[in-house]
Design a protein around this motif. Structure first.
Motif, PDB file in Angstrom:
ATOM      1  N   GLU A   1       4.336   7.946  -1.056  1.00  0.00           N
ATOM      2  CA  GLU A   1       3.399   8.261  -2.152  1.00  0.00           C
ATOM      3  C   GLU A   1       4.051   8.295  -3.462  1.00  0.00           C
ATOM      4  O   GLU A   1       4.854   8.401  -4.064  1.00  0.00           O
ATOM      5  CB  GLU A   1       2.699   9.583  -1.876  1.00  0.00           C
TER       6      GLU A   1
ATOM      7  N   ASP B   1      -3.087   5.591   2.041  1.00  0.00           N
ATOM      8  CA  ASP B   1      -4.122   4.656   1.587  1.00  0.00           C
ATOM      9  C   ASP B   1      -4.906   4.141   2.797  1.00  0.00           C
ATOM     10  O   ASP B   1      -4.409   4.139   3.929  1.00  0.00           O
ATOM     11  CB  ASP B   1      -3.508   3.437   0.883  1.00  0.00           C
ATOM     12  N   THR B   2      -6.124   3.683   2.537  1.00  0.00           N
ATOM     13  CA  THR B   2      -6.886   3.014   3.581  1.00  0.00           C
ATOM     14  C   THR B   2      -6.712   1.513   3.389  1.00  0.00           C
ATOM     15  O   THR B   2      -7.080   0.969   2.342  1.00  0.00           O
ATOM     16  CB  THR B   2      -8.382   3.389   3.517  1.00  0.00           C
TER      17      THR B   2
ATOM     18  N   ALA C   1       0.870  -1.184   0.000  1.00  0.00           N
ATOM     19  CA  ALA C   1       0.000   0.000   0.000  1.00  0.00           C
ATOM     20  C   ALA C   1       0.902   1.228   0.000  1.00  0.00           C
ATOM     21  O   ALA C   1       2.124   1.108   0.119  1.00  0.00           O
ATOM     22  CB  ALA C   1      -0.905  -0.002   1.230  1.00  0.00           C
ATOM     23  N   LYS C   2       0.287   2.410  -0.146  1.00  0.00           N
ATOM     24  CA  LYS C   2       1.033   3.669  -0.117  1.00  0.00           C
ATOM     25  C   LYS C   2       0.615   4.466   1.116  1.00  0.00           C
ATOM     26  O   LYS C   2      -0.488   4.286   1.632  1.00  0.00           O
ATOM     27  CB  LYS C   2       0.754   4.471  -1.387  1.00  0.00           C
TER      28      LYS C   2
ATOM     29  N   SER D   1      -5.146   3.758   8.151  1.00  0.00           N
ATOM     30  CA  SER D   1      -4.437   4.576   7.156  1.00  0.00           C
ATOM     31  C   SER D   1      -3.034   4.864   7.673  1.00  0.00           C
ATOM     32  O   SER D   1      -2.871   5.619   8.635  1.00  0.00           O
ATOM     33  CB  SER D   1      -5.181   5.893   6.911  1.00  0.00           C
TER      34      SER D   1
END
Length: 142
Positions: free
Chosen positions: A142, A69-70, A65-66, A110
């Motif tokens: 990100e 993100d959720t 994930a970044k 998050s």
């Protein structure tokens, strides 16, 4: 059991957790003596639940994930062999890259910085048996 062969083996099936009293009594036949001797022996059998809960997932967690993100945990169910569903304690945590364990109140998180986040789902039954499942997500900038 009464009037059984003392040299034979006997067995019984225990189907519930609990404490069982087992006692033996041996007595001489009154036909052989006017005052028969009697001997007694007893002990307690404690039957305890030692089977931990089982956590089953209805999906999978993305491995990456970044930041921002959720991340949503997959749905899961907890099953146990002897404990009522309302007596199962389930806790969910996320271990952030700095080693801080954060309790989760929902099923999503998050991340605020990059690193490996480890989600931990812990289930404990009323007898103290527990299971922990760990799911890791690598979070990049990100």
């Amino acid at each position: 059991l009464e009037n059984v062969n003392p040299e034979a083996e006997y067995s019984f099936e225990i189907t519930q957790i609990g404490q069982y009293q087992v006692s033996y009594t041996a007595a001489e036949d009154e036909a052989f003596t006017p005052r028969p001797n009697t001997a007694r022996l007893g002990f307690v059998v404690n039957v305890e639940d030692s089977v931990p809960p089982e956590i089953t997932f209805g999906g999978s967690l993305a491995g990456t994930a970044k930041v921002g993100d959720t991340i949503v945990l997959p749905s899961y169910t907890v099953t146990v062999n002897m404990t009522a569903a309302e007596e199962i304690a389930v806790s969910v945590f996320v271990l952030n890259p700095n080693g801080v364990l954060i309790p989760m109140s929902g099923n999503s998180f998050s991340p605020s910085y990059a690193g490996v986040y480890e989600f931990r789902i812990v289930a404990m039954d009323s007898d103290g048996n527990s299971t922990m499942v760990r799911l890791a997500v690598t979070v990049t900038a990100e």
